[in-house]
Write an enzyme that holds these catalytic residues in place. Structure first.
Site, short mmCIF file in Angstrom:
data_model
loop_
_atom_site.label_atom_id
_atom_site.label_comp_id
_atom_site.label_asym_id
_atom_site.label_seq_id
_atom_site.Cartn_x
_atom_site.Cartn_y
_atom_site.Cartn_z
N ASP A 158 0.65 -1.23 0.03
CA ASP A 158 0.03 0.12 -0.04
C ASP A 158 0.72 1.18 -0.14
O ASP A 158 1.54 1.55 1.08
CB ASP A 158 -0.96 0.04 1.09
CG ASP A 158 -1.90 -0.96 1.16
OD1 ASP A 158 -1.82 -2.01 0.57
OD2 ASP A 158 -3.15 -0.98 1.70
N LYS A 221 -7.10 3.17 -3.70
CA LYS A 221 -7.34 3.19 -2.22
C LYS A 221 -7.61 4.57 -1.83
O LYS A 221 -6.88 5.61 -2.33
CB LYS A 221 -6.15 2.58 -1.27
CG LYS A 221 -6.48 2.54 0.09
CD LYS A 221 -5.29 1.79 0.79
CE LYS A 221 -5.33 2.07 2.32
NZ LYS A 221 -4.37 1.36 2.97
N LYS A 257 -10.11 0.13 -2.58
CA LYS A 257 -10.10 -0.25 -1.47
C LYS A 257 -10.64 1.07 -0.56
O LYS A 257 -10.15 2.18 -0.77
CB LYS A 257 -8.60 -0.41 -0.58
CG LYS A 257 -8.50 -0.80 0.82
CD LYS A 257 -6.89 -1.12 1.18
CE LYS A 257 -6.91 -1.50 2.59
NZ LYS A 257 -5.64 -1.75 3.04
#
Length: 321
Positions: A158, A221, A257
């Site tokens: 991430d 995300k 996400k």
């Protein structure tokens, strides 16, 4: 009706979009503006949707299976990570039919601990990288951060974008950095954190989503979870539109996400409804949609017991993340 964003028709069009800085800027600035009023009205409608009991139990299990169970504190220890991994494997030990979560997300120096604790479970290990959460460091440091996590066995990375570069209009710099991190990931999947609460608005969220997809993000995300606002239903809808239209243009499936601020089963189910209606049922899988959360799991488990047993139980009888 779901808004469709006009998008390039072929992969050749997308290749032309990243030919140079000028082409990238023209492409991003040429994306249609977001209908803010329509987007927020649709979010309000989605928030009123309800589902029946049998469908609700399936939705709760689906949401549990999509969670990246997360600990990202300076006080994290190997023991805390092992405890989190045990919960990830069996979220509710008294109910073994509850599915495991999708992943455990930790800092890079604890990725190896999580890998060992989750070996053979099918639960992935995600590690934040690139000078999380601010992303303010040299590219060499960011790549070293990524490599450390991958070498420790993390199968998902991430990363955070450089919001300072983005807000200054240095789109090419942000693009190049994502491309470099993607290369450093090797076989690991890359989630690109936009930190939408620091962007200028929905149009910027759309542009940042497309830039990340162009640069190779497997998942886009919303947030680090360190600032507010984080994941909101309107923002998540914009990002779902981007991956849906990317698929229509390229045939490639990319994910979203939603991280930060989603704490209740009701909020999670609202997001699943949005996934189904905006992107489509194909995205209702942990491969293509995730929740970045820890406290959310407890409420999902409590609501699941309520559906199965017909009465509420205290959270402390289930355990904490």
């Amino acid at each position: 009706m779901t808004t469709t964003v006009p998008a390039p028709r072929t992969s050749t069009d997308l290749a032309d979009a990243v030919r140079d800085d000028g082409s990238l800027r023209r492409f991003l600035r040429g994306l249609p503006g977001v209908d803010e009023v329509g987007l927020e009205r649709r979010s309000a409608v989605l928030a009123t949707r309800s589902i029946k009991k049998a469908a609700k139990l399936r939705a709760l299990d689906t949401a549990i299976s999509m969670i990246d169970l997360t600990t990202l504190e300076g006080s994290d220890t190997p023991g805390k990570v092992r405890s989190l991994c045990a919960q990830a494997r069996r979220p509710d030990p008294e109910h073994p039919d509850v599915p495991p979560v999708a992943a455990v997300c930790v800092y890079p120096d604890l990725a190896g601990t999580a890998v060992e604790a989750l070996r053979g479970s099918g639960v992935a290990v995600a590690a934040v990288a690139t000078a999380f959460p601010a992303g303010r460091s040299s590219r060499a440091v960011k790549l070293a951060d990524t490599t450390m996590a991958v070498d420790a066995g993390a199968s998902e990375i991430d990363m955070v974008i450089d919001r300072g570069a983005w807000l200054a209009g240095r789109y090419g710099q942000v693009y190049d950095e994502i491309v470099a991190v993607k290369a450093a990931c090797g076989a690991a999947h890359l989630k690109v954190i936009l930190e939408t609460g620091e962007l200028a608005g929905y149009d910027d969220v759309r542009r940042a989503s497309w830039l990340a997809l162009l640069a190779g993000a497997d998942v886009i995300k919303t947030s680090t979870g360190k600032i507010s606002p984080a994941a909101t239903l309107p923002v998540v809808q914009v990002m779902l539109q981007a991956v849906r239209d990317w698929h229509r243009a390229t045939g490639e499936l990319r994910g979203v996400k939603a991280a930060g601020g989603i704490r209740t089963s009701k909020d999670a189910i609202r997001h699943l409804v949005a996934v189904n209606e905006v992107a489509g049922p194909r995205w209702l899988t942990p491969d293509l949609f995730r929740f970045g959360a820890s406290s959310l799991l407890n409420d999902l488990l409590r609501q699941r017991r309520t559906q199965a047993l017909g009465h509420y139980e205290n959270t402390d009888r289930i355990g904490t993340a």
